[in-house]
Design an enzyme around this catalytic site. Structure first.
Site, PDB file in Angstrom:
ATOM      1  CG  HIS A  82      38.864  26.559  64.797  1.00 39.47           C
ATOM      2  ND1 HIS A  82      38.187  26.019  65.866  1.00 39.47           N
ATOM      3  CD2 HIS A  82      38.672  27.911  64.886  1.00 39.47           C
ATOM      4  CE1 HIS A  82      37.628  26.992  66.578  1.00 39.47           C
ATOM      5  NE2 HIS A  82      37.919  28.152  66.012  1.00 39.47           N
ATOM      6  CG  ASP A  91      40.902  32.180  72.078  1.00 35.90           C
ATOM      7  OD1 ASP A  91      41.520  31.353  72.781  1.00 35.90           O
ATOM      8  OD2 ASP A  91      39.743  31.997  71.688  1.00 35.90           O
ATOM      9  CE  LYS A 127      39.153  29.270  73.330  1.00 37.36           C
ATOM     10  NZ  LYS A 127      38.257  29.731  72.272  1.00 37.36           N
ATOM     11  CB  CYS A 186      36.744  33.182  73.336  1.00 40.45           C
ATOM     12  SG  CYS A 186      36.321  32.375  71.765  1.00 40.45           S
ATOM     13  CG  HIS A 219      38.796  32.058  63.221  1.00 38.65           C
ATOM     14  ND1 HIS A 219      37.505  31.814  62.797  1.00 38.65           N
ATOM     15  CD2 HIS A 219      38.846  31.656  64.522  1.00 38.65           C
ATOM     16  CE1 HIS A 219      36.798  31.307  63.792  1.00 38.65           C
ATOM     17  NE2 HIS A 219      37.595  31.197  64.841  1.00 38.65           N
ATOM     18  CG  ASP A 263      39.404  29.848  68.650  1.00 36.51           C
ATOM     19  OD1 ASP A 263      38.975  29.296  69.677  1.00 36.51           O
ATOM     20  OD2 ASP A 263      38.733  30.657  67.982  1.00 36.51           O
TER      21      ASP A 263
END
Length: 363
Positions: free
Chosen positions: A166, A119, A240, A285, A215, A164
């Protein structure tokens, strides 16, 4: 150099040709069974077909380049031997040694390495969740030159970038807290919740969630990898946190282990044994990825100076947890030495390999 075949008539009592046998065992074209037999015969000083503690200690000292044996290190050697002595008779016989060679020493002598970069994305460096604005006030940008140096100066068998990724309705975002029912035991109303609060949502199954600023929203600038981060050709990207209803700190699993990413499959395809983990955020993470890597049986190294985190006390807590579970926490210089010196592996990682061997199946 041709593979060495050690016969009962030329076994060196002073281990004078053990270096040759060791180098022979490191050759990829040597049959695994011959590797094991060569090593066993070479260090079987009294020629009785088994390794007693002294002989086994000499083998470990040679493999790991251990210094003089004191009481502490002798206990470590005994503990290592107990892990391989399947019938608890105080010696390592040929069957036990072959099993150990296949499932332990082969991994130790022939490591397959992956660098997992967790990340390192714009939002964690100078965006909506920039670490320098978090309680620990650490600068996420500082990991980039350290990671770039690892990539430039050491060759990994696999490089992985986790990200990440999202949806804008993600459950972890403080702005979305009103979209999910809070558990009846929650002491706060929606409008009282703050960033970094931990709440429990009344879902099936119920789930506890830390609330973060929005984020790394899919396809946004903030979700991109840091622009000055070196991207290795042929690297794998793991996305993820794509399910809006559950977070995913680890690059392996979501936070409730209801689903997993393709990371384990990618590692297994390449027969990876050792993972080096770095990135953002250390106590979230990175730590979750490290814990899962250890749990899945990977020899795990956390590159300490290539990580930055959110909260100082949590960083310390997670680092200790990782070490207790069997991960090594090393500075990048130490990690680079370990990577450059594959032929002389780390003893603690070797112990971890022995502890995670599969059980012996008699035929």
């Amino acid at each position: 150099m041709e593979p060495i075949c050690v016969s009962p008539n030329n076994i060196p009592h002073d281990y004078s040709n053990s270096v040759e046998v060791y180098e022979s065992a490191m050759r990829e074209d040597v049959n695994e069974e011959d590797e094991a037999l060569n090593m066993l015969n070479t260090f079987d000083k009294n020629r009785d077909g088994v390794l007693d503690f002294e002989e086994f200690s000499n083998l470990l000292q040679h493999i790991f380049q251990l210094g003089p044996i004191d009481m502490t290190s002798e206990e470590k050697l005994k503990s290592f031997m107990l892990l391989l002595d399947l019938n608890n008779d105080g010696v390592i016989d040929r069957t036990e040694f072959q099993h150990a060679w296949t499932h332990c020493f082969d991994k130790i002598l022939h490591p397959v390495t992956a660098l997992i970069i967790v990340d390192v994305q714009n939002d964690f460096i100078d965006g909506s969740l920039a670490l320098r604005h978090c309680p620990a006030q650490q600068d996420g940008a500082e990991v980039v030159p350290v990671i770039n140096r690892l990539l430039e100066e050491r060759e990994f068998d696999l490089v992985v970038y986790s990200m990440d990724w999202h949806p804008d309705t993600h459950i972890s975002f403080i702005d979305n807290v009103h979209m999910y029912p809070l558990d009846k035991g929650c002491t706060k109303r929606f409008d009282e919740c703050c960033t970094y609060d931990e709440v429990t949502f009344d879902l099936s199954p119920p789930r506890t969630q830390v609330l973060w600023p929005a984020h790394c929203i899919q396809d946004s600038e903030g979700a991109k990898l840091a622009s000055n981060l070196k991207v290795s050709p042929g690297a794998v990207r793991i996305y993820k946190g794509t399910n809006p209803d559950i977070d995913s700190y680890s690059a392996f699993f979501d936070n409730m282990r209801l689903s997993q990413t393709s990371l384990q499959e990618e590692l297994e395809k390449r027969h990876v044994t050792d993972v080096y983990i770095c990135g953002l955020a250390y106590d979230v993470c990175v730590a979750a990825t490290g814990v899962d890597a250890v749990g899945l049986g990977y020899r795990t190294v956390i590159v300490n100076d290539a990580c930055r985190g959110v909260m100082e006390d949590k960083i310390k807590e997670e680092k200790e947890k990782l070490q207790e579970q069997g991960a090594l926490v090393l500075e990048s210089d130490e990690a680079m030495k370990l990577l450059a010196n594959k032929a002389r592996p780390n003893f603690d990682l070797g112990c971890f390999t022995a502890k995670t061997m599969p059980p012996f199946a008699s035929t």
